[in-house]
Design a protein around this motif. Structure first.
Motif, PDB file in Angstrom:
ATOM      1  N   HIS A  68      70.548  10.850  21.870  1.00  0.00           N
ATOM      2  CA  HIS A  68      71.212   9.613  22.273  1.00  0.00           C
ATOM      3  C   HIS A  68      70.400   8.428  21.769  1.00  0.00           C
ATOM      4  O   HIS A  68      69.170   8.416  21.868  1.00  0.00           O
ATOM      5  CB  HIS A  68      71.353   9.535  23.797  1.00  0.00           C
ATOM      6  N   GLY A  69      71.080   7.448  21.208  1.00  0.00           N
ATOM      7  CA  GLY A  69      70.406   6.256  20.701  1.00  0.00           C
ATOM      8  C   GLY A  69      69.959   6.361  19.256  1.00  0.00           C
ATOM      9  O   GLY A  69      69.599   5.358  18.654  1.00  0.00           O
ATOM     10  N   PRO A  71      70.281   6.453  15.286  1.00  0.00           N
ATOM     11  CA  PRO A  71      71.304   5.892  14.405  1.00  0.00           C
ATOM     12  C   PRO A  71      72.187   6.949  13.758  1.00  0.00           C
ATOM     13  O   PRO A  71      73.323   6.664  13.380  1.00  0.00           O
ATOM     14  CB  PRO A  71      70.507   5.136  13.344  1.00  0.00           C
ATOM     15  N   SER A  72      71.697   8.181  13.650  1.00  0.00           N
ATOM     16  CA  SER A  72      72.471   9.253  13.021  1.00  0.00           C
ATOM     17  C   SER A  72      73.469   9.896  13.986  1.00  0.00           C
ATOM     18  O   SER A  72      74.244  10.754  13.574  1.00  0.00           O
ATOM     19  CB  SER A  72      71.529  10.323  12.473  1.00  0.00           C
ATOM     20  N   ARG A  73      73.452   9.492  15.250  1.00  0.00           N
ATOM     21  CA  ARG A  73      74.413  10.047  16.222  1.00  0.00           C
ATOM     22  C   ARG A  73      75.706   9.246  16.155  1.00  0.00           C
ATOM     23  O   ARG A  73      75.718   8.038  16.389  1.00  0.00           O
ATOM     24  CB  ARG A  73      73.841   9.989  17.633  1.00  0.00           C
ATOM     25  N   PRO A  74      76.829   9.888  15.836  1.00  0.00           N
ATOM     26  CA  PRO A  74      78.112   9.178  15.763  1.00  0.00           C
ATOM     27  C   PRO A  74      78.479   8.554  17.112  1.00  0.00           C
ATOM     28  O   PRO A  74      78.135   9.093  18.172  1.00  0.00           O
ATOM     29  CB  PRO A  74      79.111  10.273  15.388  1.00  0.00           C
ATOM     30  N   ARG A  75      79.176   7.411  17.046  1.00  0.00           N
ATOM     31  CA  ARG A  75      79.630   6.711  18.245  1.00  0.00           C
ATOM     32  C   ARG A  75      81.090   6.300  18.063  1.00  0.00           C
ATOM     33  O   ARG A  75      81.546   6.132  16.931  1.00  0.00           O
ATOM     34  CB  ARG A  75      78.795   5.447  18.465  1.00  0.00           C
ATOM     35  N   PRO A  76      81.810   6.096  19.181  1.00  0.00           N
ATOM     36  CA  PRO A  76      83.167   5.571  19.061  1.00  0.00           C
ATOM     37  C   PRO A  76      83.154   4.237  18.310  1.00  0.00           C
ATOM     38  O   PRO A  76      82.172   3.494  18.372  1.00  0.00           O
ATOM     39  CB  PRO A  76      83.612   5.383  20.516  1.00  0.00           C
ATOM     40  N   HIS A  77      84.209   3.950  17.613  1.00  0.00           N
ATOM     41  CA  HIS A  77      84.409   2.748  16.790  1.00  0.00           C
ATOM     42  C   HIS A  77      83.716   2.843  15.434  1.00  0.00           C
ATOM     43  O   HIS A  77      83.844   1.936  14.631  1.00  0.00           O
ATOM     44  CB  HIS A  77      83.999   1.466  17.521  1.00  0.00           C
ATOM     45  N   GLN A  78      82.991   3.915  15.172  1.00  0.00           N
ATOM     46  CA  GLN A  78      82.492   4.168  13.822  1.00  0.00           C
ATOM     47  C   GLN A  78      83.545   5.022  13.123  1.00  0.00           C
ATOM     48  O   GLN A  78      84.606   5.297  13.690  1.00  0.00           O
ATOM     49  CB  GLN A  78      81.144   4.901  13.855  1.00  0.00           C
TER      50      GLN A  78
END
Length: 112
Positions: A68-69, A71-78
């Motif tokens: 978590h946190g 930068p390589s972890r995908p997030r919603p709106h990406q």
């Protein structure tokens, strides 16, 4: 649990605001990195937006987990880019109890 086949190299992109020189901004997409993924289709539908028919298909994209946190972890709106295809990320969850993989629920919209 089904076996994961990470056989597609996807580019993870994030929206970025850029000044347009007139006091406003334009949204562009910045590459975050590349991830290997497993893509499987979920559901599809067709709708008319304005006067343009659009085909929307849901996908489940599985990638290796990142903390978590990170930068390589995908997030919603990406979004993920696979060549000319774009998959908008709507939700991200752990795929298994050991958090080895993430499941990203995505949509691809195409004008018909």
């Amino acid at each position: 649990m089904a076996r994961v086949h990470l056989n597609r190299l996807l580019t993870l992109e994030s929206p970025r605001r850029v000044a347009d020189g007139a006091g406003g901004y334009a949204e562009t997409w910045q590459e975050i990195g590349q991830l290997w993924g497993d893509i499987s289709a979920r559901t599809g539908r067709e709708a008319v937006i304005g006067e343009t028919p659009r085909s929307t298909t849901g996908y489940r994209i599985t990638v290796r987990a990142a903390p978590h946190g990170a930068p390589s972890r995908p997030r919603p709106h990406q979004r993920f880019r696979d060549g000319a295809r774009l998959y908008r990320i709507e939700a991200v969850t752990d795929r298994d109890p050991h958090a080895r993989f993430l499941t990203c629920y995505c949509e691809e919209e195409v004008a018909v």
